[in-house]
Design a protein around this motif. Structure first.
Motif, PDB file in Angstrom:
ATOM      1  N   THR A 146       0.841  -1.188   0.000  1.00 51.42           N
ATOM      2  CA  THR A 146       0.000   0.000   0.000  1.00 51.42           C
ATOM      3  C   THR A 146       0.878   1.240   0.000  1.00 51.42           C
ATOM      4  OG1 THR A 146      -0.129  -0.429   2.351  1.00 51.42           O
ATOM      5  CG2 THR A 146      -2.121  -0.848   1.067  1.00 51.42           C
ATOM      6  N   PRO A 147       0.992   1.867  -1.154  1.00 53.28           N
ATOM      7  CA  PRO A 147       1.816   3.074  -1.237  1.00 53.28           C
ATOM      8  C   PRO A 147       1.115   4.231  -0.531  1.00 53.28           C
ATOM      9  CG  PRO A 147       0.639   2.724  -3.288  1.00 53.28           C
ATOM     10  CD  PRO A 147       0.351   1.536  -2.436  1.00 53.28           C
ATOM     11  N   PRO A 148       1.846   5.280  -0.157  1.00 49.58           N
ATOM     12  CA  PRO A 148       1.215   6.449   0.443  1.00 49.58           C
ATOM     13  C   PRO A 148       0.181   7.027  -0.515  1.00 49.58           C
ATOM     14  CG  PRO A 148       3.499   6.902  -0.162  1.00 49.58           C
ATOM     15  CD  PRO A 148       3.294   5.434  -0.285  1.00 49.58           C
ATOM     16  N   ALA A 149      -0.964   7.472   0.032  1.00 45.55           N
ATOM     17  CA  ALA A 149      -2.030   7.992  -0.817  1.00 45.55           C
ATOM     18  C   ALA A 149      -2.041   9.514  -0.833  1.00 45.55           C
ATOM     19  CB  ALA A 149      -3.373   7.462  -0.337  1.00 45.55           C
ATOM     20  N   SER A 150      -1.126  10.096  -0.083  1.00 46.38           N
ATOM     21  CA  SER A 150      -1.040  11.561  -0.086  1.00 46.38           C
ATOM     22  C   SER A 150       0.372  11.966   0.302  1.00 46.38           C
ATOM     23  CB  SER A 150      -2.035  12.147   0.914  1.00 46.38           C
ATOM     24  OG  SER A 150      -1.670  11.719   2.212  1.00 46.38           O
ATOM     25  N   LEU A 151       0.677  13.228   0.056  1.00 51.64           N
ATOM     26  CA  LEU A 151       1.982  13.747   0.464  1.00 51.64           C
ATOM     27  C   LEU A 151       2.109  13.646   1.986  1.00 51.64           C
ATOM     28  CD1 LEU A 151       4.365  14.995  -1.083  1.00 51.64           C
ATOM     29  CD2 LEU A 151       3.492  17.240  -0.503  1.00 51.64           C
ATOM     30  N   LYS A 152       0.967  13.864   2.656  1.00 46.72           N
ATOM     31  CA  LYS A 152       0.952  13.795   4.120  1.00 46.72           C
ATOM     32  C   LYS A 152       1.334  12.383   4.584  1.00 46.72           C
ATOM     33  CE  LYS A 152      -2.057  15.459   7.859  1.00 46.72           C
ATOM     34  NZ  LYS A 152      -2.213  14.302   8.733  1.00 46.72           N
ATOM     35  N   GLU A 153       0.771  11.385   3.911  1.00 46.78           N
ATOM     36  CA  GLU A 153       1.104  10.004   4.282  1.00 46.78           C
ATOM     37  C   GLU A 153       2.569   9.695   3.989  1.00 46.78           C
ATOM     38  OE1 GLU A 153      -3.157   7.848   3.389  1.00 46.78           O
ATOM     39  OE2 GLU A 153      -1.328   6.676   3.124  1.00 46.78           O
ATOM     40  N   LEU A 154       3.082  10.304   2.919  1.00 50.67           N
ATOM     41  CA  LEU A 154       4.503  10.103   2.622  1.00 50.67           C
ATOM     42  C   LEU A 154       5.349  10.677   3.752  1.00 50.67           C
ATOM     43  CD1 LEU A 154       6.734   9.307   0.466  1.00 50.67           C
ATOM     44  CD2 LEU A 154       6.746  11.716  -0.122  1.00 50.67           C
ATOM     45  N   VAL A 155       4.998  11.883   4.170  1.00 54.89           N
ATOM     46  CA  VAL A 155       5.779  12.571   5.208  1.00 54.89           C
ATOM     47  C   VAL A 155       5.713  11.822   6.532  1.00 54.89           C
ATOM     48  CG1 VAL A 155       5.871  14.667   6.611  1.00 54.89           C
ATOM     49  CG2 VAL A 155       5.634  14.839   4.133  1.00 54.89           C
ATOM     50  N   GLU A 156       4.512  11.328   6.854  1.00 51.60           N
ATOM     51  CA  GLU A 156       4.329  10.763   8.186  1.00 51.60           C
ATOM     52  C   GLU A 156       4.448   9.240   8.235  1.00 51.60           C
ATOM     53  OE1 GLU A 156       0.573  12.393   9.289  1.00 51.60           O
ATOM     54  OE2 GLU A 156       1.378  14.430   9.417  1.00 51.60           O
ATOM     55  N   GLY A 157       4.749   8.617   7.094  1.00 55.72           N
ATOM     56  CA  GLY A 157       4.766   7.152   7.044  1.00 55.72           C
ATOM     57  C   GLY A 157       5.960   6.511   7.751  1.00 55.72           C
ATOM     58  N   ASP A 158       6.030   5.194   7.643  1.00 57.20           N
ATOM     59  CA  ASP A 158       7.058   4.385   8.289  1.00 57.20           C
ATOM     60  C   ASP A 158       8.464   4.785   7.836  1.00 57.20           C
ATOM     61  OD1 ASP A 158       8.672   2.453   9.316  1.00 57.20           O
ATOM     62  OD2 ASP A 158       7.860   0.803   8.101  1.00 57.20           O
ATOM     63  N   PRO A 159       9.291   5.279   8.769  1.00 60.00           N
ATOM     64  CA  PRO A 159      10.633   5.745   8.393  1.00 60.00           C
ATOM     65  C   PRO A 159      11.526   4.618   7.875  1.00 60.00           C
ATOM     66  CG  PRO A 159      10.059   6.448  10.620  1.00 60.00           C
ATOM     67  CD  PRO A 159       9.019   5.471  10.191  1.00 60.00           C
ATOM     68  N   ALA A 160      11.150   3.374   8.140  1.00 56.07           N
ATOM     69  CA  ALA A 160      11.988   2.271   7.657  1.00 56.07           C
ATOM     70  C   ALA A 160      11.826   2.084   6.153  1.00 56.07           C
ATOM     71  CB  ALA A 160      11.618   0.982   8.379  1.00 56.07           C
ATOM     72  N   GLN A 161      10.700   2.595   5.617  1.00 56.59           N
ATOM     73  CA  GLN A 161      10.476   2.493   4.181  1.00 56.59           C
ATOM     74  C   GLN A 161      11.040   3.746   3.526  1.00 56.59           C
ATOM     75  OE1 GLN A 161       6.332   1.915   3.186  1.00 56.59           O
ATOM     76  NE2 GLN A 161       6.745  -0.231   2.805  1.00 56.59           N
ATOM     77  N   LYS A 162      12.113   3.578   2.772  1.00 55.20           N
ATOM     78  CA  LYS A 162      12.880   4.751   2.351  1.00 55.20           C
ATOM     79  C   LYS A 162      12.502   5.259   0.966  1.00 55.20           C
ATOM     80  CE  LYS A 162      15.681   4.865   5.971  1.00 55.20           C
ATOM     81  NZ  LYS A 162      15.593   5.962   6.933  1.00 55.20           N
ATOM     82  N   ILE A 163      12.836   6.510   0.737  1.00 53.73           N
ATOM     83  CA  ILE A 163      12.666   7.118  -0.581  1.00 53.73           C
ATOM     84  C   ILE A 163      13.970   7.817  -0.975  1.00 53.73           C
ATOM     85  CG2 ILE A 163      11.708   9.245   0.450  1.00 53.73           C
ATOM     86  CD1 ILE A 163      10.040   9.559  -2.138  1.00 53.73           C
ATOM     87  N   VAL A 164      14.276   7.802  -2.269  1.00 54.88           N
ATOM     88  CA  VAL A 164      15.423   8.551  -2.780  1.00 54.88           C
ATOM     89  C   VAL A 164      14.882   9.797  -3.461  1.00 54.88           C
ATOM     90  CG1 VAL A 164      17.430   8.515  -4.294  1.00 54.88           C
ATOM     91  CG2 VAL A 164      16.659   6.406  -3.242  1.00 54.88           C
ATOM     92  N   ILE A 165      15.403  10.959  -3.097  1.00 56.18           N
ATOM     93  CA  ILE A 165      14.967  12.186  -3.770  1.00 56.18           C
ATOM     94  C   ILE A 165      16.160  12.885  -4.415  1.00 56.18           C
ATOM     95  CG2 ILE A 165      13.047  12.489  -2.155  1.00 56.18           C
ATOM     96  CD1 ILE A 165      14.704  14.938  -1.056  1.00 56.18           C
ATOM     97  N   GLU A 166      15.847  13.885  -5.235  1.00 57.51           N
ATOM     98  CA  GLU A 166      16.889  14.644  -5.903  1.00 57.51           C
ATOM     99  C   GLU A 166      17.132  15.958  -5.166  1.00 57.51           C
ATOM    100  OE1 GLU A 166      14.209  13.363  -7.256  1.00 57.51           O
ATOM    101  OE2 GLU A 166      14.759  12.063  -8.920  1.00 57.51           O
ATOM    102  N   ASP A 167      18.289  16.520  -5.371  1.00 56.94           N
ATOM    103  CA  ASP A 167      18.696  17.730  -4.664  1.00 56.94           C
ATOM    104  C   ASP A 167      18.163  18.971  -5.382  1.00 56.94           C
ATOM    105  OD1 ASP A 167      20.150  19.838  -3.422  1.00 56.94           O
ATOM    106  OD2 ASP A 167      21.685  18.393  -2.826  1.00 56.94           O
ATOM    107  N   PRO A 168      17.387  19.818  -4.666  1.00 62.93           N
ATOM    108  CA  PRO A 168      16.854  21.014  -5.329  1.00 62.93           C
ATOM    109  C   PRO A 168      17.951  22.008  -5.709  1.00 62.93           C
ATOM    110  CG  PRO A 168      16.391  21.076  -2.984  1.00 62.93           C
ATOM    111  CD  PRO A 168      16.954  19.714  -3.281  1.00 62.93           C
ATOM    112  N   ARG A 169      19.145  21.846  -5.141  1.00 61.95           N
ATOM    113  CA  ARG A 169      20.232  22.765  -5.491  1.00 61.95           C
ATOM    114  C   ARG A 169      20.836  22.431  -6.839  1.00 61.95           C
ATOM    115  NH1 ARG A 169      23.890  21.795  -0.374  1.00 61.95           N
ATOM    116  NH2 ARG A 169      23.078  19.717  -0.777  1.00 61.95           N
ATOM    117  N   THR A 170      20.635  21.192  -7.299  1.00 62.15           N
ATOM    118  CA  THR A 170      21.318  20.780  -8.523  1.00 62.15           C
ATOM    119  C   THR A 170      20.401  20.206  -9.592  1.00 62.15           C
ATOM    120  OG1 THR A 170      21.779  18.716  -7.394  1.00 62.15           O
ATOM    121  CG2 THR A 170      23.567  20.305  -7.468  1.00 62.15           C
ATOM    122  N   SER A 171      19.116  19.981  -9.307  1.00 60.42           N
ATOM    123  CA  SER A 171      18.286  19.312 -10.307  1.00 60.42           C
ATOM    124  C   SER A 171      16.859  19.844 -10.332  1.00 60.42           C
ATOM    125  CB  SER A 171      18.248  17.811 -10.028  1.00 60.42           C
ATOM    126  OG  SER A 171      17.371  17.556  -8.954  1.00 60.42           O
TER     127      SER A 171
END
Lengths: 339, 543
Positions: A146-171
């Protein structure tokens, strides 16, 4: 090593490189040079198709020059100033539009943009959209049920489930997520970032690195586009990677093109801009640039496109707001993420 | 002590050559920087030092110092073990493969490292099988350090091994006859031979880690791990603020120079022994315990360096080569990459030879001018690495905006920038060897009246054949993996292998990218094979 061979070895490779890579002089007639980002003109990208289609009707030669990405594109225009050889610059996104206009190097396009149709409607006297896309969290269905259904769920979800993001300074995708968080959380963005930080495996310099880590199985989620699953379904016949639909809406990226003031063949440049909004150009977008077309197409889209996430709300800051606040918001991001 | 090795005319010529080389490199840096400052600036320069800048500066130096210390610390026993076991099976291949990390684009190396150390990497999966534990995360400082040691341990070990192998055969023989213990041999022979290359390697590694960018971001885990190079890139790319970028680069250069100066102060003295028969038969290294330890050390070092490369190999083999090799773009990219790399390497070697000769001639009669040439030549040979290629590229681009439509200008810029980046490596490979050759053959050449051009051609260069080939291969490997300079020009007629690789990577074509990474690795190994093609003959001589 003999000395003569030593000198020869200096001259030869250079000469060989020049002769191997130099292109024969183009046939006579008008020439239009278009600056764009390099993946647009890769042999599998839309560039070769667009070139063929346009040259068929313009009686001219279309030359592509590709740089790293949209940001590099604007920098190249700035570096060249009024001595650019290009007529059209294709591939800036809305976040760069205000800055691009401020250079004073672009001129009004003066073409009929009735054919352009992007969600939220983008109209500008200088830049014309040619495609658009939505940022999305793409996840691995083999790891996440069950993927997060909102940005809020992404922010507050299980920290053990990780995400890779890009750097706003370079991309640009990194900047996209920053703006997405800002539209949803407003002044609370810093706190939300601090919370999300626990879920972030790492912050990469660009999209390629992030996506590479994701497909290598380092993290089950990555910041990408709603169209990313289409590539895997169409080209790899795999529906393993899917995009999560967020209830707050998805932040948009609209890609645009504009005419340079110093364009050598202004009419030809305008002809190209008009052509850009026609099906002949737009048909190359979905399955070659893996973005959504900004005008009508004249082709059957692969079935995979029906399965993509279609956001109910499209989020987008006006370009001026981004230009005015980008530095402050990035500083806020750094502070929140370094806490 | 060098007075007797060069005629006065030769010393003068060497001095002029050195000045010319310094001027060339200086102009190569100053011209684009000036262009950026004059033509590229429309805002007043921002020379502020805020808390953010202060923090990333500290982090930059801290991670570089740690990475350097670890790389050198591990490289010393590894180089010693390799020197003590000249007949270790596969030794030549270990040394050849040690050059591969140098030629890998950082993204490829990062993915290889993560296949071993990452959350879904080999080690974590094995631990998970056995203990069922949550993965050990390397993201953060530990990941940065592992990556930097992976890149720099092989380089440092190779440089130190060269120092050990330059020791006269008699030393080892005498050590064996006198029955010296391992520690005594290390203290009296090996450490003096290793100290100088270790100091040189440390300086080089430190600079490489200071300017590290992609690896630090990918493995660092967040903006807490940011180097100055990231800020420079950001200033030039997103903010398009050339004066700020140059200001940051100046901070980077000044602070790193200070750190290098410190290193010089604690570094070893120059050994200029009269070289006798050079060989690496090690009659002293016969103890069973020492022998086993050597084998363990070599195996551990090789495993650490080769595991990520093996991962790259395995994922590369999954690529569809039957399709890949029919892409004309691939062959053109290989030709372009090799052409640029060869030109840059040769240019770099020429400049390095001029600098080294000038330094050799300088202490002749130490006038202020000569000392200045000596110091400047040394600094030129190393600090050039700290000038961000993206700054030089942008400056040259700005300057040559008229001549863009021709291929030659961007090509020349790319070759020049790559040559400058390779200079510190080339200097380190060649300098000690060239000094040794001049010391060894100097008097003889003089007494035979072989001087000037003739001497360079008939005596010096042939004697340097092996280090020259090594320098060529190192420098070529280095520019093969470089994307920096080319990304700016965006000329698809100048597409190199890394360019093609990033292009594939950037459009979901990860298997193609893996195949290209494998091709890049194979090219690097091939270069190393060509570089030390002669071991058969040297081995013959030894017997």
């Amino acid at each position: 090593m003999r000395f003569r061979t030593f000198f020869a070895s200096l001259a030869l490779p250079l000469a060989a490189t020049v002769s191997l890579t130099s292109v024969a002089a183009q046939a006579a007639g008008k020439t239009l040079t278009v600056y764009t980002y390099e993946s647009f003109i890769a042999e599998w990208g839309p560039g070769p198709l667009v070139k063929e289609a346009f040259e068929k009707e313009c009686d001219c030669t279309l030359n592509w020059v590709g740089v790293e990405d949209g940001v590099a594109l604007l920098n190249r225009v700035k570096l060249e100033g009024d001595s650019a050889e290009a007529g059209v610059v294709l591939g800036l996104d809305t976040n760069l539009v205000a800055e691009a206009k401020a250079t004073g190097l672009f001129e009004p396009h003066d073409i009929d943009t009735a054919a352009v149709d992007v969600p939220g409607g983008f109209s500008d006297d200088t830049f014309v959209p040619f495609d658009y896309g939505y940022f999305a969290v793409v996840y691995d269905t083999q790891t996440i049920d069950t993927p997060p259904a909102s940005l809020k769920e992404l922010v507050e979800g299980d920290p053990a489930q990780k995400i890779v993001i890009e750097d706003p300074r370079t991309s640009t995708p990194g900047l996209g997520l920053l703006l997405w968080m800002k539209t949803v959380y407003g002044d609370g963005a810093a706190d939300a970032w601090e919370k999300l930080n626990d879920r972030i495996l790492t912050v990469t310099p660009g999209w390629s690195e992030a996506y590479g880590l994701f497909t290598n199985g380092e993290a089950p989620m990555v910041l990408s586009y709603t169209t990313s699953p289409a590539y895997h379904m169409v080209a790899e016949d795999s529906d393993r990677y899917q995009a999560a639909s967020f209830s707050e809406g998805h932040y948009m990226q609209i890609e645009v093109a504009g005419i340079l003031k110093t364009a050598p063949e202004k009419d030809l440049a305008r002809e190209f801009m008009a052509f850009m909004t026609s099906p002949a150009f737009q048909d190359a977008i979905p399955t070659h640039n893996w973005m959504l077309p900004a005008a009508a197409i004249d082709m059957e889209l692969p079935e995979a496109f029906d399965k993509l996430v279609v956001p109910e709300t499209s989020l987008l800051f006006p370009p001026e707001d981004v230009a005015d606040n980008r530095k402050a918001w990035i500083d806020e991001w750094i502070a929140a993420m370094s806490r | 002590m060098t007075t007797a090795h060069l005629t006065r005319a030769e010393a003068r010529a060497a001095g002029f050559g050195g000045v010319a080389a310094i001027a060339l490199v200086g102009l190569g840096i100053a011209v684009p920087v000036a262009a950026l400052l004059v033509l590229g600036a429309d805002t007043p320069p921002d020379f502020s030092v805020d808390a953010y800048l202060w923090r990333i500066t500290r982090f930059t130096l801290w991670q570089a110092a740690l990475s350097t210390a670890l790389s050198i610390l591990f490289a010393i026993p590894l180089a010693r073990a390799l020197a003590r076991r000249p007949r270790f099976p596969g030794r030549i291949w270990i040394l050849r493969l040690f050059a591969v990390p140098l030629g890998l684009p950082p993204l490829v190396a990062a993915l290889g490292l993560l296949s071993v150390w990452g959350n879904n990497g080999f080690i974590n999966r094995m631990l998970g099988e056995i203990f069922g534990t949550a993965p050990l995360s390397i993201y953060g400082l530990s990941g940065i350090l592992i990556a930097h040691v992976f890149f720099n341990l092989p380089l440092a070990a190779r440089l130190m091994l060269m120092g050990l192998e330059r020791q006269p055969q008699e030393y080892w023989k005498n050590a064996a006859i006198l029955g010296m213990g391992g520690w005594t041999v290390f203290r009296l022979i090996e450490w003096p031979a290793v100290a100088r290359p270790a100091a040189g390697a440390a300086g080089l590694v430190f600079m490489l880690c200071v300017t590290s960018f992609t690896l630090v971001l990918i493995l660092g885990g967040g903006p807490g791990a940011t180097t100055l190079e990231v800020a420079i890139f950001q200033a030039l790319r997103f903010d398009f603020d050339p004066p700020r970028a140059i200001w940051l680069a100046v901070i980077q250069i000044v602070l790193t120079s200070l750190a290098l100066l410190l290193l010089r102060l604690i570094g070893g003295e120059d050994e200029r022994s009269q070289l006798l028969a050079i060989g690496n038969d090690r009659l002293d290294a016969t103890g069973r315990l020492g022998k086993s330890l050597d084998i363990v050390l070599i195996a551990a070092g090789a495993a650490f360096v080769f595991a990520p490369m093996a991962a790259t190999l395995v994922s590369g083999l999954s690529a569809d080569f039957s399709r890949l090799i029919f892409r004309p773009a691939l062959w053109q990219a290989i030709a372009t990459s090799l052409g640029i790399a060869a030109s840059a390497a040769v240019l770099s070697i020429l400049v390095a030879l001029l600098l080294i000769r000038a330094r050799f001639a300088a202490p002749d009669r130490p006038t202020a001018g000569k000392l200045a040439v000596d110091t400047l030549a040394g600094a030129t040979g190393s600090l050039v690495l700290l000038v961000p290629p993206v700054v030089m590229g942008a400056g040259w681009f700005l300057l040559l905006r008229g001549g863009r439509s021709s291929m030659l200008a961007p090509l020349a810029i790319i070759v020049t920038i790559n040559a400058m980046m390779a200079l510190p490596f080339v200097m380190r490979v060649l300098e000690t060897a060239y000094r040794a050759v001049l010391n060894r053959n100097g008097r003889l050449a003089l007494s035979l009246g072989v001087t000037g051009w003739n001497r360079i051609r008939r005596v010096d260069l042939p004697a340097l054949a092996r280090p020259l080939r090594a320098a060529l291969a190192f420098a070529m490997a280095l520019s093969l993996g470089d994307l920096g300079a080319i990304a700016l020009f965006g000329n698809e007629d100048l597409a190199t292998l890394p360019w093609l690789l990033y292009q594939s990577m950037g459009s979901y074509r990860t298997t193609d990218a893996a195949g290209l990474a494998l091709i890049l690795g194979v090219l690097c190994v091939t270069l190393m094979i060509i570089a030390d093609r002669s071991p058969a003959e040297t081995r013959e001589n030894r017997r």
